[in-house]
Scaffold this active site. Structure first.
Site, PDB file in Angstrom:
ATOM      1  NE  ARG A   1      -4.273  -1.393   0.105  1.00 31.72           N
ATOM      2  CZ  ARG A   1      -4.376  -2.488  -0.650  1.00 31.72           C
ATOM      3  NH1 ARG A   1      -3.392  -2.837  -1.457  1.00 31.72           N
ATOM      4  NH2 ARG A   1      -5.482  -3.208  -0.608  1.00 31.72           N
TER       5      ARG A   1
ATOM      6  CD  GLU B   1      -3.063   3.254  -5.186  1.00 35.80           C
ATOM      7  OE1 GLU B   1      -4.123   2.683  -5.493  1.00 35.80           O
ATOM      8  OE2 GLU B   1      -2.079   2.659  -4.740  1.00 35.80           O
TER       9      GLU B   1
ATOM     10  CG  HIS C   1      -3.159  -0.696  -6.703  1.00 34.34           C
ATOM     11  ND1 HIS C   1      -3.506  -0.070  -5.540  1.00 34.34           N
ATOM     12  CD2 HIS C   1      -3.079  -2.025  -6.392  1.00 34.34           C
ATOM     13  CE1 HIS C   1      -3.647  -0.963  -4.570  1.00 34.34           C
ATOM     14  NE2 HIS C   1      -3.386  -2.169  -5.072  1.00 34.34           N
TER      15      HIS C   1
HETATM   16  C1  GLV Z   1      -4.859  -5.203  -3.829  1.00 33.53           C
HETATM   17  O1  GLV Z   1      -4.164  -4.250  -3.644  1.00 33.53           O
HETATM   18  C2  GLV Z   1      -5.318  -6.055  -2.776  1.00 33.53           C
HETATM   19  O2  GLV Z   1      -5.188  -5.705  -1.592  1.00 33.53           O
HETATM   20  O3  GLV Z   1      -5.865  -7.111  -3.093  1.00 33.53           O
END
Ligand code: GLV
Length: 316
Positions: A234, A263, A281
């Site tokens: 993250r 984001e 992402h």
């Molecule tokens: C994606 O970032 C997830 O947490 O699955």
């Protein structure tokens, strides 16, 4: 029963929800007002990490709400305290994305070290003049020391890839992983030592109060000047402004990022730097894995709405 699906998700997941009265919102993240309005009267919500599922959202849904099934392994977008107060079960989609996300982390690691983005930009701009003995040199990956921050399922999948590259494995985290130590010869270090010893660092920790800005200016000071940092966890685990400074000043060699603090915004300085590889992402974005995540999220939701134990409750 009413089910709100906050984004268009793979069919595999939607098919499992056919017995419910399902509302699917847009392909793009819904606006806040649209989201709150759509929540009204929902018994179950299948959401993604782009939706903030907080007290306000749960109150907008009302007393009917029983389950929030997040189609992600991370669930920092969901307020677990608010869910607990309201007796709402929260579920996630662990394991099914481990290998795919590890592929993405390794892709970024290789790309950052071997300067894939820069090379591509040169070729596409028609600026490639000739093969060069000193052109686009980067550090070897094979045989180097890889430091894993958070050796869970994804971290371990990265380790298995790294072993194929003859890398030495170091790790840090809450707890010792004796099996990984035996199987991969992984060595546990405190974070400070890990930062000092690693040639490559890959972050695989969830975002919590404890891990927010875990890596910032002080931590960059401790890293090797040839170090490469990869983040597929993250964004807020890394202080993005401090990272941009560390990359600009060549305090570290390069970074590969799939996640960002705000984001879809990316720190403007990062956008201008050559020594960072940026992906939007997409860690778990394989066709197969997104099918599995949608399926698992739908199964979790369905279980709760039919009075059964969900497969993956994060607030049992
Ligand atoms: C994606 O970032 C997830 O947490 O699955």
């Amino acid at each position: 029963m009413n089910v709100l699906v906050t984004r268009e998700i793979p069919e595999a997941g939607l098919r499992l929800l056919e017995s419910f009265d399902v509302t699917v919102l847009s392909e793009q993240p819904p606006g806040r007002a649209e989201l709150l309005e759509a929540a009204h009267g929902a018994d179950g919500v299948l959401c993604t990490l782009t939706e903030k599922i907080d007290a306000e959202f749960m109150d907008a849904a009302g007393r009917s709400l029983k389950v929030v099934a997040n189609m992600a392994v991370g669930y920092d977008n969901v307020d677990l305290g608010a869910a607990k107060e309201r007796g709402v079960v929260v579920t996630n989609t662990p394991e099914v994305l481990n290998e795919t996300t590890a592929d993405a982390a390794f892709m970024l690691l290789l790309a950052a070290a071997r300067r894939l983005g820069e090379g591509e930009r040169i070729v596409r701009a028609g600026e490639w003049k000739a093969w060069g003995p000193k052109m686009l040199l980067g550090p070897d990956v094979w045989g180097k020391k890889l430091g894993i921050i958070g050796l869970g399922g994804i971290g371990e999948a990265v380790v298995r890839r790294a072993k194929g590259f003859g890398m030495e494995i170091l790790y840090t985290g809450h707890s010792r992983k004796e099996e990984a130590e035996r199987e991969f010869g992984a060595r546990y270090l405190e974070l400070n030592e890990l930062l000092q010893e690693s040639d490559f660092l890959s972050i695989h920790t969830p975002l919590t109060d404890e891990t927010r800005h875990l890596i910032g200016a002080e931590e960059f000071e401790k890293m090797k000047s040839e170090a490469v940092l990869v983040n597929t966890s993250r964004g807020p685990v890394v202080d993005e402004a401090a990272l941009a400074d560390a990359l600009e000043s060549r305090r570290i060699f390069a970074a590969g990022l799939d996640v960002y603090e705000e984001e879809p915004e990316v720190h403007p300085k990062l956008l201008k730097l050559e020594n960072v590889v940026l992906t939007p992402h997409i860690g778990s974005a394989s066709i197969e894995t997104r099918d599995k995540m949608a399926t698992l999220a739908a199964e979790n939701l369905q279980a709760v709405l039919s009075g059964k134990e969900p497969l993956h409750s994060v607030n049992p």
